[in-house]
Design a protein around this motif. Sequence first.
Motif, PDB file in Angstrom:
ATOM      1  N   MET A  79      -9.572   5.056 -12.892  1.00 17.64           N
ATOM      2  CA  MET A  79      -8.168   5.472 -12.864  1.00 17.64           C
ATOM      3  C   MET A  79      -7.818   6.174 -11.550  1.00 17.64           C
ATOM      4  N   GLY A  80      -8.787   6.866 -10.953  1.00 19.74           N
ATOM      5  CA  GLY A  80      -8.557   7.489  -9.646  1.00 19.74           C
ATOM      6  C   GLY A  80      -8.356   6.453  -8.553  1.00 19.74           C
ATOM      7  N   GLY A  81      -9.107   5.354  -8.616  1.00 22.41           N
ATOM      8  CA  GLY A  81      -8.941   4.284  -7.641  1.00 22.41           C
ATOM      9  C   GLY A  81      -7.746   3.403  -7.934  1.00 22.41           C
ATOM     10  N   TYR A  82      -7.405   3.281  -9.200  1.00 18.09           N
ATOM     11  CA  TYR A  82      -6.298   2.419  -9.629  1.00 18.09           C
ATOM     12  C   TYR A  82      -4.931   3.039  -9.325  1.00 18.09           C
ATOM     13  N   THR A  83      -4.737   4.295  -9.714  1.00 17.89           N
ATOM     14  CA  THR A  83      -3.443   4.950  -9.478  1.00 17.89           C
ATOM     15  C   THR A  83      -3.351   5.379  -8.025  1.00 17.89           C
ATOM     16  N   THR A  84      -2.127   5.642  -7.573  1.00 14.10           N
ATOM     17  CA  THR A  84      -1.962   5.929  -6.150  1.00 14.10           C
ATOM     18  C   THR A  84      -0.853   6.933  -5.882  1.00 14.10           C
ATOM     19  N   PHE A  85      -1.238   8.143  -5.620  1.00 15.71           N
ATOM     20  CA  PHE A  85      -0.275   9.181  -5.272  1.00 15.71           C
ATOM     21  C   PHE A  85       0.159   9.044  -3.813  1.00 15.71           C
ATOM     22  N   SER A  86      -0.749   8.600  -2.953  1.00 15.21           N
ATOM     23  CA  SER A  86      -0.418   8.487  -1.531  1.00 15.21           C
ATOM     24  C   SER A  86       0.623   7.399  -1.289  1.00 15.21           C
ATOM     25  N   THR A  87       0.480   6.234  -1.905  1.00 19.74           N
ATOM     26  CA  THR A  87       1.474   5.175  -1.740  1.00 19.74           C
ATOM     27  C   THR A  87       2.812   5.624  -2.295  1.00 19.74           C
ATOM     28  N   PHE A  88       2.792   6.307  -3.414  1.00 23.45           N
ATOM     29  CA  PHE A  88       4.000   6.848  -4.021  1.00 23.45           C
ATOM     30  C   PHE A  88       4.749   7.722  -3.016  1.00 23.45           C
ATOM     31  N   ASN A  89       4.038   8.606  -2.328  1.00 21.31           N
ATOM     32  CA  ASN A  89       4.671   9.505  -1.364  1.00 21.31           C
ATOM     33  C   ASN A  89       5.172   8.774  -0.123  1.00 21.31           C
ATOM     34  N   VAL A  90       4.438   7.794   0.345  1.00 22.03           N
ATOM     35  CA  VAL A  90       4.903   6.997   1.490  1.00 22.03           C
ATOM     36  C   VAL A  90       6.202   6.279   1.125  1.00 22.03           C
ATOM     37  N   GLU A  91       6.267   5.737  -0.081  1.00 25.15           N
ATOM     38  CA  GLU A  91       7.484   5.062  -0.526  1.00 25.15           C
ATOM     39  C   GLU A  91       8.655   6.044  -0.614  1.00 25.15           C
ATOM     40  N   LEU A  92       8.400   7.246  -1.089  1.00 27.56           N
ATOM     41  CA  LEU A  92       9.459   8.263  -1.147  1.00 27.56           C
ATOM     42  C   LEU A  92       9.958   8.626   0.248  1.00 27.56           C
ATOM     43  N   ILE A  93       9.044   8.791   1.184  1.00 27.19           N
ATOM     44  CA  ILE A  93       9.440   9.129   2.553  1.00 27.19           C
ATOM     45  C   ILE A  93      10.254   7.985   3.166  1.00 27.19           C
ATOM     46  N   SER A  94       9.870   6.760   2.883  1.00 23.25           N
ATOM     47  CA  SER A  94      10.646   5.613   3.376  1.00 23.25           C
ATOM     48  C   SER A  94      12.060   5.639   2.817  1.00 23.25           C
ATOM     49  N   MET A  95      12.184   5.968   1.545  1.00 25.62           N
ATOM     50  CA  MET A  95      13.515   6.040   0.929  1.00 25.62           C
ATOM     51  C   MET A  95      14.349   7.157   1.561  1.00 25.62           C
ATOM     52  N   ILE A  96      13.724   8.270   1.896  1.00 29.82           N
ATOM     53  CA  ILE A  96      14.431   9.366   2.567  1.00 29.82           C
ATOM     54  C   ILE A  96      14.880   8.901   3.952  1.00 29.82           C
ATOM     55  N   ASP A  97      13.979   8.278   4.698  1.00 28.32           N
ATOM     56  CA  ASP A  97      14.320   7.789   6.034  1.00 28.32           C
ATOM     57  C   ASP A  97      15.470   6.786   6.001  1.00 28.32           C
ATOM     58  N   GLU A  98      15.492   5.953   4.954  1.00 28.12           N
ATOM     59  CA  GLU A  98      16.530   4.927   4.817  1.00 28.12           C
ATOM     60  C   GLU A  98      17.764   5.447   4.082  1.00 28.12           C
ATOM     61  N   ARG A  99      17.727   6.718   3.714  1.00 24.73           N
ATOM     62  CA  ARG A  99      18.835   7.365   2.996  1.00 24.73           C
ATOM     63  C   ARG A  99      19.201   6.627   1.706  1.00 24.73           C
ATOM     64  N   ARG A 100      18.182   6.207   0.996  1.00 24.92           N
ATOM     65  CA  ARG A 100      18.373   5.524  -0.289  1.00 24.92           C
ATOM     66  C   ARG A 100      18.252   6.569  -1.405  1.00 24.92           C
ATOM     67  N   TRP A 101      19.222   7.451  -1.468  1.00 26.01           N
ATOM     68  CA  TRP A 101      19.155   8.628  -2.342  1.00 26.01           C
ATOM     69  C   TRP A 101      19.127   8.246  -3.815  1.00 26.01           C
ATOM     70  N   ARG A 102      19.929   7.290  -4.199  1.00 26.97           N
ATOM     71  CA  ARG A 102      19.971   6.888  -5.614  1.00 26.97           C
ATOM     72  C   ARG A 102      18.628   6.296  -6.041  1.00 26.97           C
ATOM     73  N   THR A 103      18.098   5.395  -5.217  1.00 29.01           N
ATOM     74  CA  THR A 103      16.799   4.790  -5.510  1.00 29.01           C
ATOM     75  C   THR A 103      15.716   5.852  -5.568  1.00 29.01           C
ATOM     76  N   LEU A 104      15.764   6.789  -4.628  1.00 29.91           N
ATOM     77  CA  LEU A 104      14.796   7.888  -4.590  1.00 29.91           C
ATOM     78  C   LEU A 104      14.836   8.698  -5.877  1.00 29.91           C
ATOM     79  N   THR A 105      16.021   9.052  -6.321  1.00 26.44           N
ATOM     80  CA  THR A 105      16.178   9.854  -7.537  1.00 26.44           C
ATOM     81  C   THR A 105      15.670   9.111  -8.764  1.00 26.44           C
ATOM     82  N   VAL A 106      16.040   7.851  -8.880  1.00 18.44           N
ATOM     83  CA  VAL A 106      15.600   7.053 -10.031  1.00 18.44           C
ATOM     84  C   VAL A 106      14.081   6.887 -10.009  1.00 18.44           C
TER      85      VAL A 106
END
Length: 112
Positions: A66-93
């Motif tokens: 489960m440690g190798g399967y789940t991914t907190f780092s990818t989750f955070n990179v995706e969030l930062i991308s959404m912030i950079d792209e100003r995709r606030w609604r997508t980020l919140t959801v």
Amino acid sequence: MINVGLGAAIGAVIRYIITTWWKRLKIDWPLATLFINITGSFLLGILTENFASNSPIMLLFGTGLMGGYTTFSTFNVELISMIDERRWRTLTVYLGLSYIGGTVAAICGLMI
């Protein structure tokens, strides 16, 4: 300790396969990471309810797989991308679905 490493390697390969398959759909939303993290939370809930935290099975499947399967780092990179792209609604959801969905999935796993 070999249990943890073996489980992590298998979990990472499964995550890679799921992510690669999902990318073929060309959906502009991080569904693969959401799916992986919620299913991982659910499975970890099941494991936590049924095995002691230091048992060989828990080390292999819980900590490792489960440690190798789940991914907190990818989750955070995706969030930062959404912030950079100003995709606030997508980020919140995405944040809401990830945290609430993951918690609910873990609780459901614990109840099985």
